[in-house]
Design a protein around this motif. Structure first.
Motif, PDB file in Angstrom:
ATOM      1  N   LYS A 193     -10.112  -2.134   8.981  1.00  0.00           N
ATOM      2  CA  LYS A 193      -9.736  -1.242   7.867  1.00  0.00           C
ATOM      3  C   LYS A 193     -10.631  -0.007   7.825  1.00  0.00           C
ATOM      4  N   ARG A 194     -11.868  -0.188   8.264  1.00  0.00           N
ATOM      5  CA  ARG A 194     -12.802   0.955   8.236  1.00  0.00           C
ATOM      6  C   ARG A 194     -12.259   2.136   9.033  1.00  0.00           C
ATOM      7  N   LYS A 195     -11.524   1.821  10.100  1.00  0.00           N
ATOM      8  CA  LYS A 195     -10.995   2.902  10.945  1.00  0.00           C
ATOM      9  C   LYS A 195     -10.056   3.809  10.163  1.00  0.00           C
ATOM     10  N   MET A 196      -9.421   3.253   9.156  1.00  0.00           N
ATOM     11  CA  MET A 196      -8.491   4.044   8.343  1.00  0.00           C
ATOM     12  C   MET A 196      -9.189   5.263   7.757  1.00  0.00           C
ATOM     13  N   HIS A 197     -10.477   5.082   7.430  1.00  0.00           N
ATOM     14  CA  HIS A 197     -11.190   6.140   6.710  1.00  0.00           C
ATOM     15  C   HIS A 197     -11.641   7.276   7.625  1.00  0.00           C
ATOM     16  N   ASN A 198     -11.413   7.133   8.926  1.00  0.00           N
ATOM     17  CA  ASN A 198     -11.748   8.244   9.826  1.00  0.00           C
ATOM     18  C   ASN A 198     -10.862   9.452   9.537  1.00  0.00           C
ATOM     19  N   ASP A 199      -9.671   9.194   9.055  1.00  0.00           N
ATOM     20  CA  ASP A 199      -8.793  10.262   8.550  1.00  0.00           C
ATOM     21  C   ASP A 199      -7.746   9.552   7.700  1.00  0.00           C
ATOM     22  N   LEU A 200      -8.143   9.273   6.467  1.00  0.00           N
ATOM     23  CA  LEU A 200      -7.346   8.370   5.626  1.00  0.00           C
ATOM     24  C   LEU A 200      -5.899   8.837   5.478  1.00  0.00           C
ATOM     25  N   ALA A 201      -5.708  10.124   5.198  1.00  0.00           N
ATOM     26  CA  ALA A 201      -4.346  10.611   4.932  1.00  0.00           C
ATOM     27  C   ALA A 201      -3.443  10.417   6.151  1.00  0.00           C
ATOM     28  N   ARG A 202      -3.915  10.854   7.308  1.00  0.00           N
ATOM     29  CA  ARG A 202      -3.077  10.753   8.516  1.00  0.00           C
ATOM     30  C   ARG A 202      -2.845   9.294   8.903  1.00  0.00           C
ATOM     31  N   ASN A 203      -3.883   8.477   8.725  1.00  0.00           N
ATOM     32  CA  ASN A 203      -3.723   7.071   9.094  1.00  0.00           C
ATOM     33  C   ASN A 203      -2.768   6.339   8.142  1.00  0.00           C
ATOM     34  N   ILE A 204      -2.775   6.736   6.871  1.00  0.00           N
ATOM     35  CA  ILE A 204      -1.825   6.121   5.922  1.00  0.00           C
ATOM     36  C   ILE A 204      -0.392   6.468   6.331  1.00  0.00           C
ATOM     37  N   ILE A 205      -0.183   7.710   6.736  1.00  0.00           N
ATOM     38  CA  ILE A 205       1.160   8.103   7.196  1.00  0.00           C
ATOM     39  C   ILE A 205       1.561   7.246   8.405  1.00  0.00           C
ATOM     40  N   CYS A 206       0.631   7.110   9.366  1.00  0.00           N
ATOM     41  CA  CYS A 206       0.938   6.308  10.569  1.00  0.00           C
ATOM     42  C   CYS A 206       1.320   4.884  10.193  1.00  0.00           C
ATOM     43  N   LEU A 207       0.535   4.292   9.289  1.00  0.00           N
ATOM     44  CA  LEU A 207       0.829   2.905   8.884  1.00  0.00           C
ATOM     45  C   LEU A 207       2.235   2.794   8.315  1.00  0.00           C
ATOM     46  N   ASN A 208       2.610   3.798   7.504  1.00  0.00           N
ATOM     47  CA  ASN A 208       3.935   3.770   6.875  1.00  0.00           C
ATOM     48  C   ASN A 208       5.057   4.073   7.864  1.00  0.00           C
ATOM     49  N   GLU A 209       4.679   4.619   9.008  1.00  0.00           N
ATOM     50  CA  GLU A 209       5.694   4.821  10.049  1.00  0.00           C
ATOM     51  C   GLU A 209       5.883   3.553  10.878  1.00  0.00           C
ATOM     52  N   VAL A 210       4.852   2.693  10.847  1.00  0.00           N
ATOM     53  CA  VAL A 210       4.907   1.472  11.670  1.00  0.00           C
ATOM     54  C   VAL A 210       5.398   0.269  10.852  1.00  0.00           C
ATOM     55  N   ILE A 211       4.839   0.127   9.654  1.00  0.00           N
ATOM     56  CA  ILE A 211       5.201  -1.034   8.817  1.00  0.00           C
ATOM     57  C   ILE A 211       6.257  -0.562   7.821  1.00  0.00           C
ATOM     58  N   LYS A 212       7.361  -1.266   7.779  1.00  0.00           N
ATOM     59  CA  LYS A 212       8.511  -0.781   7.002  1.00  0.00           C
ATOM     60  C   LYS A 212       8.979  -1.803   5.971  1.00  0.00           C
ATOM     61  N   PRO A 213       8.299  -1.908   4.842  1.00  0.00           N
ATOM     62  CA  PRO A 213       8.830  -2.787   3.797  1.00  0.00           C
ATOM     63  C   PRO A 213      10.236  -2.332   3.401  1.00  0.00           C
ATOM     64  N   GLY A 214      11.083  -3.297   3.099  1.00  0.00           N
ATOM     65  CA  GLY A 214      12.455  -2.949   2.735  1.00  0.00           C
ATOM     66  C   GLY A 214      12.561  -2.502   1.292  1.00  0.00           C
ATOM     67  N   LEU A 215      11.557  -2.875   0.509  1.00  0.00           N
ATOM     68  CA  LEU A 215      11.609  -2.574  -0.922  1.00  0.00           C
ATOM     69  C   LEU A 215      10.177  -2.462  -1.449  1.00  0.00           C
ATOM     70  N   HIS A 216       9.996  -1.544  -2.391  1.00  0.00           N
ATOM     71  CA  HIS A 216       8.679  -1.385  -3.026  1.00  0.00           C
ATOM     72  C   HIS A 216       8.873  -1.608  -4.519  1.00  0.00           C
ATOM     73  N   ILE A 217       8.168  -2.583  -5.061  1.00  0.00           N
ATOM     74  CA  ILE A 217       8.259  -2.850  -6.508  1.00  0.00           C
ATOM     75  C   ILE A 217       6.847  -2.658  -7.062  1.00  0.00           C
ATOM     76  N   VAL A 218       6.672  -1.586  -7.822  1.00  0.00           N
ATOM     77  CA  VAL A 218       5.314  -1.146  -8.159  1.00  0.00           C
ATOM     78  C   VAL A 218       4.884  -1.636  -9.538  1.00  0.00           C
ATOM     79  N   ASP A 219       3.696  -2.227  -9.562  1.00  0.00           N
ATOM     80  CA  ASP A 219       3.108  -2.725 -10.808  1.00  0.00           C
ATOM     81  C   ASP A 219       2.425  -1.575 -11.554  1.00  0.00           C
ATOM     82  N   GLY A 220       3.105  -1.105 -12.606  1.00  0.00           N
ATOM     83  CA  GLY A 220       2.490  -0.105 -13.484  1.00  0.00           C
ATOM     84  C   GLY A 220       2.360  -0.691 -14.884  1.00  0.00           C
ATOM     85  N   ILE A 221       2.264  -2.012 -14.953  1.00  0.00           N
ATOM     86  CA  ILE A 221       2.166  -2.645 -16.280  1.00  0.00           C
ATOM     87  C   ILE A 221       0.785  -2.335 -16.861  1.00  0.00           C
TER      88      ILE A 221
END
Ligand code: SF4
Ligand code: SF4
Length: 422
Positions: A193-221
């Motif tokens: 996970k530490r590697k993510m912080h080498n460029d957090l924004a770009r790595n988050i985009i990459c992760l979302n291009e690789v891992i594809k949840p079919g649905l996002h249900i967000v807890d804003g309670i």
């Protein structure tokens, strides 16, 4: 947007649910103040997205909540067990039984004796709802190319038949906001996970291009505001928002909580890559109203920034036996170099007992109980066999009518911290 926002109360639903029909997604927003409303909102979300669910009822469905640390949902840290319960029930109502709750907590990697699942009562919760649990830090890996490095991702996150991402809305000192897209960092195995912080924004985009949840249900309670993701304050929003497009759901959340998406690196990159358009931004701006101006996370101070330089990682590793000592950790916390302190002392909580004299019969404990125990049975002896000792009832009781028996261990600090801010 195909049509304007539709706000409705379906025949069975006890709460207001709104749908927003966008070019790429139908976002669903529900206001929830109790377990029944959470269940109704989740039922509506699952029903509205049933075409996305796998055809075979034997399919493996992975639920990916935010179980990043050992602080419970009411502190604003982790995903609310009531949402997970509502999703499990709804999936089972639709015939799905092969369900796994999975995350790779940040705490418990170095400190291997800390079991976040146990501390958050996920183990008991999973037994109660008859689902599996999986620590993503300790399972088979697949090497994936991120923007800056290769990183090991839990292979199940690429192989499960369907993933439901269940993030929490939190402020974040480095990323500004942690919600849908950021929650996938938990799929990266252990120290990787530490590697993510080498460029957090770009790595988050990459992760979302690789891992594809079919649905996002967000807890804003109960969201987190202030010094997130580990040391912020709980902020009750009473909402659940869902959709299948991670970029649009995150964009909508920024509007709901009053954050500027342009200051969030990964959303800026998503915009530049065309994952949402000017039209989407306009439609969200026009149709979704802010419900709160969440208190932003303060910027990390100079010492904290220095301590996180990847060039100094070797030194941090070398010094870990010293820096993990209690007095050094406490000093680092005071200097705001780290966001929280972790106690190695486990709790041995036996039960929650009710003081009948102090009880106001308000029913608040029942509203928060993730196993649905009735008000009159909470805190009675012998304890109801549905009780998983999550302490949600104890946290929310407005008149301290519930008392804990047994050793509080690591919970003691969490309880004191919560009671001080709520
Ligand atoms: S929340 Fe506390 S005061 Fe209210 S019913 Fe439950 S035990 Fe009684
Ligand atoms: S009774 Fe209280 S401690 Fe037991 S499961 Fe319900 S909320 Fe958790």
């Amino acid at each position: 947007m195909k049509q304007n926002v539709v706000g409705y109360k379906s025949k069975e639903a006890s709460c207001m649910i709104k749908t927003y029909n966008f070019r790429e997604d139908n976002l669903l927003l529900g206001t929830c103040n109790n377990f029944k409303e959470i269940k109704d909102t989740v039922d509506e979300i699952v029903y509205n997205n049933k075409e996305l669910l796998p055809k075979s009822k034997d399919s493996h469905i992975l639920l990916k909540p935010n179980l990043n640390n050992d602080l419970n949902a009411l502190t604003g840290n982790s995903t609310d067990l009531r949402i997970i319960a509502a999703i499990v029930k709804s999936l089972k109502d639709h015939g799905y039984c092969n369900i796994t709750i999975a995350d790779g907590p940040n705490v418990g990697i170095d400190r291997r004796n800390i079991d976040v699942f146990k501390r958050l009562r996920i183990d008991k919760f999973a037994r109660f709802y008859n689902v599996n649990i999986l620590n993503l830090n300790r399972c088979d890996a697949i090497k994936v190319k991120l923007a800056t490095d290769y990183a090991n991702i839990a292979s199940v996150c690429l192989k499960a038949d369907f993933i439901i991402n269940i993030p929490k809305i939190k402020t974040h000192a480095e990323a500004i906001m942690s919600s849908v897209m950021k929650n996938l960092v938990g799929c990266v195995i252990g120290q990787e996970k530490r590697k993510m912080h080498n460029d957090l924004a770009r790595n988050i985009i990459c992760l979302n291009e690789v891992i594809k949840p079919g649905l996002h249900i967000v807890d804003g309670i109960i969201a987190m505001e202030g010094n997130g993701p580990g040391d912020g304050k709980p902020r009750k929003l009473g909402i659940i928002i869902a959709g299948h497009n991670p970029f649009l759901v995150d964009l909508a959340i920024t509007k709901l909580v009053g954050l500027d998406w342009q200051k969030i690196g990964y959303l800026n990159l998503a915009r530049n890559k065309g994952y949402f358009t000017e039209k989407d931004i306009m439609q969200i701006g026009k149709n979704i109203s802010s419900i709160v101006n969440i208190e932003k996370a303060p910027e990390k101070n100079f010492i904290a920034k220095i301590s996180e330089l990847k060039e100094l990682y070797w030194l941090k590793k070398l010094m870990r036996s010293v820096t993990s000592q209690k007095s050094i950790s406490e000093l680092a916390y005071k200097l705001k170099i780290i966001q929280d302190l972790y106690s190695l002392e486990e709790d041995e909580i036996e039960a929650v007992n009710r003081d009948g004299e102090k009880c106001l019969s308000c029913g608040e404990c029942n509203i928060y109980c993730p196993t649905g125990i009735e008000t009159q049975k909470i805190g009675q002896m012998p304890a109801d066999n549905r009780c998983i000792n999550c302490l949600y009832c104890f946290f929310v009781c407005p008149n301290d009518a519930l008392k804990i028996t047994g050793k509080q261990g690591f919970m003691k600090r969490h309880i004191e911290k919560y009671k001080a801010v709520v």
